[in-house]
Structures are given as structure tokens and as C-alpha cells.
Design a protein around this motif. Structure first.
Motif, PDB file in Angstrom:
ATOM      1  N   GLU A  71     -77.059  26.883 -28.390  1.00  0.00           N
ATOM      2  CA  GLU A  71     -76.002  27.344 -29.296  1.00  0.00           C
ATOM      3  C   GLU A  71     -76.197  28.819 -29.627  1.00  0.00           C
ATOM      4  O   GLU A  71     -75.235  29.595 -29.645  1.00  0.00           O
ATOM      5  N   PHE A  72     -77.429  29.192 -29.896  1.00  0.00           N
ATOM      6  CA  PHE A  72     -77.751  30.582 -30.227  1.00  0.00           C
ATOM      7  C   PHE A  72     -77.361  31.506 -29.071  1.00  0.00           C
ATOM      8  O   PHE A  72     -76.783  32.572 -29.294  1.00  0.00           O
ATOM      9  N   ALA A  73     -77.670  31.086 -27.850  1.00  0.00           N
ATOM     10  CA  ALA A  73     -77.361  31.903 -26.668  1.00  0.00           C
ATOM     11  C   ALA A  73     -75.866  32.088 -26.477  1.00  0.00           C
ATOM     12  O   ALA A  73     -75.428  33.094 -25.913  1.00  0.00           O
ATOM     13  N   SER A  74     -75.076  31.139 -26.977  1.00  0.00           N
ATOM     14  CA  SER A  74     -73.624  31.249 -26.809  1.00  0.00           C
ATOM     15  C   SER A  74     -72.986  32.195 -27.818  1.00  0.00           C
ATOM     16  O   SER A  74     -71.801  32.500 -27.714  1.00  0.00           O
ATOM     17  N   GLY A  75     -73.757  32.693 -28.772  1.00  0.00           N
ATOM     18  CA  GLY A  75     -73.261  33.640 -29.762  1.00  0.00           C
ATOM     19  C   GLY A  75     -73.962  33.446 -31.091  1.00  0.00           C
ATOM     20  O   GLY A  75     -74.248  32.321 -31.493  1.00  0.00           O
ATOM     21  N   HIS A  76     -74.281  34.556 -31.741  1.00  0.00           N
ATOM     22  CA  HIS A  76     -74.990  34.504 -33.022  1.00  0.00           C
ATOM     23  C   HIS A  76     -74.748  35.801 -33.790  1.00  0.00           C
ATOM     24  O   HIS A  76     -74.223  36.760 -33.237  1.00  0.00           O
ATOM     25  N   VAL A  77     -75.126  35.790 -35.056  1.00  0.00           N
ATOM     26  CA  VAL A  77     -75.029  36.990 -35.878  1.00  0.00           C
ATOM     27  C   VAL A  77     -76.107  37.965 -35.420  1.00  0.00           C
ATOM     28  O   VAL A  77     -77.274  37.572 -35.226  1.00  0.00           O
ATOM     29  N   VAL A 107     -83.983  34.812 -47.861  1.00  0.00           N
ATOM     30  CA  VAL A 107     -83.767  34.210 -46.552  1.00  0.00           C
ATOM     31  C   VAL A 107     -82.352  33.639 -46.538  1.00  0.00           C
ATOM     32  O   VAL A 107     -81.962  32.916 -47.456  1.00  0.00           O
ATOM     33  N   VAL A 108     -81.598  33.978 -45.499  1.00  0.00           N
ATOM     34  CA  VAL A 108     -80.249  33.453 -45.298  1.00  0.00           C
ATOM     35  C   VAL A 108     -80.295  32.562 -44.069  1.00  0.00           C
ATOM     36  O   VAL A 108     -80.731  33.004 -43.007  1.00  0.00           O
ATOM     37  N   VAL A 109     -79.869  31.304 -44.226  1.00  0.00           N
ATOM     38  CA  VAL A 109     -79.866  30.369 -43.100  1.00  0.00           C
ATOM     39  C   VAL A 109     -78.436  29.960 -42.778  1.00  0.00           C
ATOM     40  O   VAL A 109     -77.587  29.877 -43.661  1.00  0.00           O
ATOM     41  N   TYR A 110     -78.192  29.738 -41.493  1.00  0.00           N
ATOM     42  CA  TYR A 110     -76.885  29.236 -41.074  1.00  0.00           C
ATOM     43  C   TYR A 110     -77.040  28.402 -39.821  1.00  0.00           C
ATOM     44  O   TYR A 110     -78.053  28.463 -39.124  1.00  0.00           O
ATOM     45  N   CYS A 111     -76.012  27.605 -39.537  1.00  0.00           N
ATOM     46  CA  CYS A 111     -75.957  26.801 -38.314  1.00  0.00           C
ATOM     47  C   CYS A 111     -74.506  26.811 -37.835  1.00  0.00           C
ATOM     48  O   CYS A 111     -73.858  27.861 -37.895  1.00  0.00           O
ATOM     49  N   LYS A 112     -73.984  25.691 -37.400  1.00  0.00           N
ATOM     50  CA  LYS A 112     -72.592  25.628 -36.966  1.00  0.00           C
ATOM     51  C   LYS A 112     -71.656  25.335 -38.142  1.00  0.00           C
ATOM     52  O   LYS A 112     -70.620  25.962 -38.296  1.00  0.00           O
ATOM     53  N   SER A 113     -72.054  24.372 -38.975  1.00  0.00           N
ATOM     54  CA  SER A 113     -71.180  23.967 -40.084  1.00  0.00           C
ATOM     55  C   SER A 113     -71.818  24.134 -41.456  1.00  0.00           C
ATOM     56  O   SER A 113     -71.126  24.116 -42.458  1.00  0.00           O
ATOM     57  N   GLY A 114     -73.142  24.249 -41.507  1.00  0.00           N
ATOM     58  CA  GLY A 114     -73.858  24.361 -42.774  1.00  0.00           C
ATOM     59  C   GLY A 114     -74.722  23.156 -43.096  1.00  0.00           C
ATOM     60  O   GLY A 114     -75.585  23.226 -43.975  1.00  0.00           O
ATOM     61  N   ARG A 115     -74.523  22.044 -42.396  1.00  0.00           N
ATOM     62  CA  ARG A 115     -75.307  20.834 -42.667  1.00  0.00           C
ATOM     63  C   ARG A 115     -76.788  21.038 -42.350  1.00  0.00           C
ATOM     64  O   ARG A 115     -77.650  20.790 -43.188  1.00  0.00           O
ATOM     65  N   ARG A 116     -77.078  21.491 -41.133  1.00  0.00           N
ATOM     66  CA  ARG A 116     -78.480  21.717 -40.737  1.00  0.00           C
ATOM     67  C   ARG A 116     -79.101  22.834 -41.571  1.00  0.00           C
ATOM     68  O   ARG A 116     -80.280  22.760 -41.943  1.00  0.00           O
TER      69      ARG A 116
END
Length: 143
Positions: A71-77, A107-116
Motif C-alpha cells: 500500500e505504501f509503495a502505491s502512494g504515501h504522504v 507522532v502522526v499515524v495514518y492508514c487507509k481509513s483510520g482503523r489501523r
């Protein structure tokens, strides 16, 4: 007369470095609890606040993408560090190193939707990090 002054002067000279060391230690302890920028709020932080997340990252917060490497490889901040959410408990020491050993650093965390990211935020807080926010998903990052 010099015989009485000499011991007193010697005692003062020996005590001054100890006072200076104590002052340096107190100053270092205070500096360890300061944020990178004085205008940043202290934790705990609210979640899903993109403006806050960007403010924190701009001031030097660790930006943690907790999606899979694919997922990270497909695009990230830009500037994000990728640690899969499932690997976070085993990589807490690495995360501590990424914040320079300062669990007060934001620390700022993110994923696809916020659940993880929410799960990871809870793990980080349980590990002693006190300035963590869950941005939510990748698409929540402000442009």
C-alpha cells in the motif's frame, strides 16, 4: 588571616561545580519535555484533525504510515515512514529511535481509513508516547 580564608575559598570552589551540574541537569530535563515548536499544543491530541496533523508534521513530528509495504509503495504522504501496523509492537524500539528517544515528540499515524492507525495510536500511548494523533486515512492529508 590567609589560613582562614583559604579553606573557605576552597570549599566554595568545590561546591560551585556541583551547583552548576544540578542546574544543567534541571535545564536538560525541562528541554526534554518541550515540543519542537513553542506554539504546538501539548498532548493528548484529538484524532482526525488534518490541520493539526499537518501543523505537527511541519514542526517535525514523526509521520507514520501503518499500511502494508505494498500500500505504501502505491502512494504515501511525502516524508512518511512505513511500519506495518501488525509490526508496531515488535518495532517500538525502532519508533523510539525515530523520535530520538523522546516519547513526548509528536507522532502522526495514518492508514487507509483510520482503523489501523487508531489501533497503532493506542499501542503507542500504552508504550508511553503522549502526543499521538490518528490522522485517519491517506486521503485525509491536506494538500
Amino acid at each position: 588571616m590567609n589560613a582562614r580564608i583559604l579553606p573557605a575559598a576552597l570549599a566554595i570552589a568545590l561546591l560551585l561545580p556541583a551547583c552548576k551540574h544540578e542546574q544543567d541537569t534541571e535545564a536538560a530535563a525541562k528541554a526534554d519535555t518541550k515540543l519542537d515548536a513553542p506554539d504546538l499544543p501539548e498532548g493528548p491530541y484529538a484524532d482526525r484533525d488534518p490541520a493539526l496533523a499537518k501543523q505537527l508534521v511541519d514542526a517535525g513530528a514523526l509521520l507514520l504510515d501503518v499500511r502494508t509495504p505494498e500500500e505504501f509503495a502505491s502512494g504515501h504522504v511525502e516524508g512518511a515512514i512505513n511500519i506495518n501496523h501488525a509490526d508496531v509492537p515488535a518495532r517500538l524500539d525502532e519508533i523510539r529511535e525515530l523520535v530520538g528517544g523522546d516519547v513526548h515528540k509528536p507522532v502522526v499515524v495514518y492508514c487507509k481509513s483510520g482503523r489501523r492507525a487508531g489501533i497503532v495510536k493506542d499501542q503507542l500511548v500504552d508504550a508511553g508516547f503522549d502526543r499521538v494523533t490518528n490522522l485517519g486515512g491517506l486521503n485525509d492529508w491536506p494538500d
